[in-house]
Design a protein around this motif. Structure first.
Motif, PDB file in Angstrom:
ATOM      1  N   LEU A  76      57.600  67.371  37.713  1.00 42.63           N
ATOM      2  CA  LEU A  76      58.935  67.165  38.285  1.00 42.63           C
ATOM      3  C   LEU A  76      60.039  68.017  37.663  1.00 42.63           C
ATOM      4  CD1 LEU A  76      58.811  63.280  38.794  1.00 42.63           C
ATOM      5  CD2 LEU A  76      58.724  65.031  40.571  1.00 42.63           C
ATOM      6  N   TYR A  77      59.676  69.034  36.894  1.00 40.20           N
ATOM      7  CA  TYR A  77      60.734  69.907  36.376  1.00 40.20           C
ATOM      8  C   TYR A  77      61.307  70.788  37.483  1.00 40.20           C
ATOM      9  CZ  TYR A  77      56.580  72.924  35.724  1.00 40.20           C
ATOM     10  OH  TYR A  77      55.412  73.629  35.899  1.00 40.20           O
ATOM     11  N   GLY A  78      60.546  70.996  38.552  1.00 37.62           N
ATOM     12  CA  GLY A  78      61.099  71.705  39.709  1.00 37.62           C
ATOM     13  C   GLY A  78      62.193  70.895  40.377  1.00 37.62           C
ATOM     14  N   THR A  79      61.993  69.588  40.454  1.00 35.06           N
ATOM     15  CA  THR A  79      63.017  68.698  40.986  1.00 35.06           C
ATOM     16  C   THR A  79      64.249  68.702  40.090  1.00 35.06           C
ATOM     17  OG1 THR A  79      61.379  67.266  42.050  1.00 35.06           O
ATOM     18  CG2 THR A  79      63.536  66.288  41.541  1.00 35.06           C
ATOM     19  N   ASP A  80      64.020  68.625  38.800  1.00 36.99           N
ATOM     20  CA  ASP A  80      65.124  68.581  37.841  1.00 36.99           C
ATOM     21  C   ASP A  80      65.997  69.827  37.928  1.00 36.99           C
ATOM     22  OD1 ASP A  80      66.483  67.425  35.468  1.00 36.99           O
ATOM     23  OD2 ASP A  80      65.654  69.175  34.450  1.00 36.99           O
TER      24      ASP A  80
ATOM     25  N   ARG B   1      62.944  77.387  26.914  1.00 38.29           N
ATOM     26  CA  ARG B   1      62.767  78.535  26.018  1.00 38.29           C
ATOM     27  C   ARG B   1      62.579  79.816  26.823  1.00 38.29           C
ATOM     28  NH1 ARG B   1      61.066  78.989  20.643  1.00 38.29           N
ATOM     29  NH2 ARG B   1      61.222  81.197  20.055  1.00 38.29           N
ATOM     30  N   PHE B   2      61.787  79.753  27.889  1.00 43.46           N
ATOM     31  CA  PHE B   2      61.622  80.914  28.763  1.00 43.46           C
ATOM     32  C   PHE B   2      62.969  81.368  29.327  1.00 43.46           C
ATOM     33  CE2 PHE B   2      57.075  79.483  29.920  1.00 43.46           C
ATOM     34  CZ  PHE B   2      56.502  80.389  29.045  1.00 43.46           C
ATOM     35  N   LEU B   3      63.750  80.418  29.806  1.00 41.56           N
ATOM     36  CA  LEU B   3      65.028  80.766  30.425  1.00 41.56           C
ATOM     37  C   LEU B   3      65.987  81.406  29.434  1.00 41.56           C
ATOM     38  CD1 LEU B   3      65.464  77.560  32.632  1.00 41.56           C
ATOM     39  CD2 LEU B   3      64.992  79.878  33.458  1.00 41.56           C
TER      40      LEU B   3
ATOM     41  N   ALA C   3      70.907  72.783  39.587  1.00 43.11           N
ATOM     42  CA  ALA C   3      71.490  73.892  40.351  1.00 43.11           C
ATOM     43  C   ALA C   3      72.502  73.369  41.370  1.00 43.11           C
ATOM     44  CB  ALA C   3      70.385  74.683  41.047  1.00 43.11           C
ATOM     45  N   ASP C   4      72.171  72.274  42.035  1.00 42.62           N
ATOM     46  CA  ASP C   4      73.069  71.689  43.026  1.00 42.62           C
ATOM     47  C   ASP C   4      74.378  71.236  42.383  1.00 42.62           C
ATOM     48  OD1 ASP C   4      73.589  70.528  45.757  1.00 42.62           O
ATOM     49  OD2 ASP C   4      73.590  68.680  44.592  1.00 42.62           O
ATOM     50  N   VAL C   5      74.281  70.605  41.225  1.00 41.01           N
ATOM     51  CA  VAL C   5      75.487  70.166  40.513  1.00 41.01           C
ATOM     52  C   VAL C   5      76.368  71.361  40.164  1.00 41.01           C
ATOM     53  CG1 VAL C   5      76.318  69.160  38.356  1.00 41.01           C
ATOM     54  CG2 VAL C   5      74.460  68.051  39.602  1.00 41.01           C
ATOM     55  N   LEU C   6      75.746  72.487  39.830  1.00 41.66           N
ATOM     56  CA  LEU C   6      76.497  73.685  39.453  1.00 41.66           C
ATOM     57  C   LEU C   6      76.999  74.481  40.654  1.00 41.66           C
ATOM     58  CD1 LEU C   6      74.312  74.958  36.464  1.00 41.66           C
ATOM     59  CD2 LEU C   6      76.483  73.730  36.365  1.00 41.66           C
ATOM     60  N   GLY C   7      76.641  74.030  41.863  1.00 44.90           N
ATOM     61  CA  GLY C   7      77.144  74.699  43.062  1.00 44.90           C
ATOM     62  C   GLY C   7      76.212  75.723  43.659  1.00 44.90           C
TER      63      GLY C   7
ATOM     64  N   ALA D 187      69.311  75.697  33.290  1.00 46.95           N
ATOM     65  CA  ALA D 187      68.466  75.105  32.249  1.00 46.95           C
ATOM     66  C   ALA D 187      67.934  73.792  32.777  1.00 46.95           C
ATOM     67  CB  ALA D 187      69.257  74.886  30.964  1.00 46.95           C
ATOM     68  N   LEU D 188      66.878  73.297  32.128  1.00 45.03           N
ATOM     69  CA  LEU D 188      66.326  71.994  32.476  1.00 45.03           C
ATOM     70  C   LEU D 188      66.891  70.927  31.554  1.00 45.03           C
ATOM     71  CD1 LEU D 188      63.459  74.065  32.893  1.00 45.03           C
ATOM     72  CD2 LEU D 188      63.140  72.016  34.267  1.00 45.03           C
ATOM     73  N   SER D 189      66.703  69.677  31.935  1.00 47.57           N
ATOM     74  CA  SER D 189      67.239  68.558  31.172  1.00 47.57           C
ATOM     75  C   SER D 189      66.638  68.487  29.774  1.00 47.57           C
ATOM     76  CB  SER D 189      66.974  67.239  31.901  1.00 47.57           C
ATOM     77  OG  SER D 189      67.731  67.168  33.084  1.00 47.57           O
ATOM     78  N   ALA D 190      67.480  68.215  28.795  1.00 52.34           N
ATOM     79  CA  ALA D 190      67.029  68.043  27.414  1.00 52.34           C
ATOM     80  C   ALA D 190      66.511  66.634  27.158  1.00 52.34           C
ATOM     81  CB  ALA D 190      68.169  68.358  26.445  1.00 52.34           C
ATOM     82  N   ASP D 191      66.817  65.706  28.063  1.00 51.74           N
ATOM     83  CA  ASP D 191      66.426  64.315  27.844  1.00 51.74           C
ATOM     84  C   ASP D 191      65.253  63.891  28.723  1.00 51.74           C
ATOM     85  OD1 ASP D 191      67.953  64.530  30.125  1.00 51.74           O
ATOM     86  OD2 ASP D 191      69.206  62.783  29.729  1.00 51.74           O
ATOM     87  N   LEU D 192      64.485  64.862  29.222  1.00 53.71           N
ATOM     88  CA  LEU D 192      63.239  64.585  29.937  1.00 53.71           C
ATOM     89  C   LEU D 192      62.116  65.368  29.278  1.00 53.71           C
ATOM     90  CD1 LEU D 192      64.408  64.730  33.669  1.00 53.71           C
ATOM     91  CD2 LEU D 192      63.856  62.683  32.352  1.00 53.71           C
ATOM     92  N   GLN D 193      60.902  64.834  29.323  1.00 56.10           N
ATOM     93  CA  GLN D 193      59.745  65.486  28.735  1.00 56.10           C
ATOM     94  C   GLN D 193      58.529  65.289  29.628  1.00 56.10           C
ATOM     95  OE1 GLN D 193      59.083  64.005  24.773  1.00 56.10           O
ATOM     96  NE2 GLN D 193      60.752  65.190  23.884  1.00 56.10           N
ATOM     97  N   GLY D 194      57.597  66.237  29.541  1.00 58.49           N
ATOM     98  CA  GLY D 194      56.355  66.114  30.292  1.00 58.49           C
ATOM     99  C   GLY D 194      56.043  67.366  31.069  1.00 58.49           C
TER     100      GLY D 194
END
Length: 274
Positions: free
Chosen positions: A172-176, A69-71, A181-185, A162-169
């Motif tokens: 580890l959102y910094g890891t996510d 939501r922040f993003l 970001a890596d996948v997007l280049g 954005a962060l994953s929609a299928d993770l909660q808590g």
């Protein structure tokens, strides 16, 4: 016929603020102390907006949904995702801008910066004063990382992350976001921006449960698979040998026949709720 208005997109993006400081809050008084430290360090309201989610009385948002939501809401060129228990009382905004400029000059494809993170399976990079008085410093900064600690992360808005929609808590959102970001280049870096983080971290049972969820999620996300477009078919895998054999014409043909026999098209139809 009335003329249809359109808006031309210019090459250069325009942002309302230079920084958006975004925080999940469980203690409003601690949050006010955090904001004051930002303001005194140069993050003034003419160039900076402060956004928060109030979790002080009830859990309005967990971290993954809240930070997404922040993003979406942030209007700053750079979005700072930080904990309520950090104090900007060592370096200031000028230091941060200087570190950002250094990284930008060396790697314009950066998307995330932080003060702590994991470099690889062995090395970490830390640049923080902990609440217990521990001084954690690294002489190799800035350094490319594969993860970033959640206490302080700078996100480049133009990277559109954005962060994953299928993770909660709340872990580890910094890891996510670094993985995404890596996948997007894009790249992530730990930089020489020292601050105080009152907490030494809390790896409770929820942390380890979320670790399992994250591993399970990316096991699926990074799986090898056959893909079909409207005009071509191919196979993707992180293993070079699999990529080679998976894209042989005979293998593609036999795979199509298997799908035709055992997985008919109607099985993929979305079951609508009535």
């Amino acid at each position: 016929m009335h003329p249809i208005r359109s808006r031309k997109i210019e090459r250069e993006e325009v942002f309302e603020y230079e920084f958006s400081v975004c925080t999940l809050v469980t203690d409003l008084s601690e949050y006010e102390e955090m904001k004051a430290s930002f303001y005194e360090s140069g993050f003034t309201t003419d160039i900076c907006e402060f956004l928060y989610i109030d979790n002080s009385k009830q859990n309005t948002f967990e971290a993954f949904a809240g930070l997404n939501r922040f993003l979406r809401e942030a209007r700053g060129e750079y979005i700072i995702l930080c904990h309520q228990d950090v104090l900007i009382n060592y370096h200031n905004i000028s230091d941060l801008k200087a570190r950002m400029a250094e990284v930008e000059n060396a790697d314009p494809n950066w998307a995330l910066l932080g003060n702590a993170g994991g470099v690889n399976l062995k090395y970490t990079a830390m640049n923080v004063i902990q609440g217990t008085g521990n001084v954690l410093e690294d002489k190799h900064l800035p350094i490319k990382t594969v993860t970033l600690d959640e206490n302080f992360i700078v996100v480049k808005s133009a990277a559109n992350l954005a962060l994953s929609a299928d993770l909660q808590g709340f872990h580890l959102y910094g890891t996510d976001i670094c993985l995404i970001a890596d996948v997007l280049g894009y790249s992530s870096y730990a930089i020489d921006f020292k601050l105080m983080h009152k907490s030494d971290g809390n790896a409770d049972y929820k942390f380890y449960q979320l670790k399992k969820d994250l591993i399970r999620k990316y096991r699926r996300a990074f799986r090898s698979r056959f893909l079909g477009t409207t005009i071509t078919r191919f196979y993707i895998s992180g293993v070079r040998l699999f990529n080679f054999f998976g894209n042989i014409a005979l293998v593609l043909f036999l795979s199509r026949q298997y799908i035709k026999i055992f997985k008919p098209k109607k099985g993929y139809r979305l079951k609508l709720k009535t």
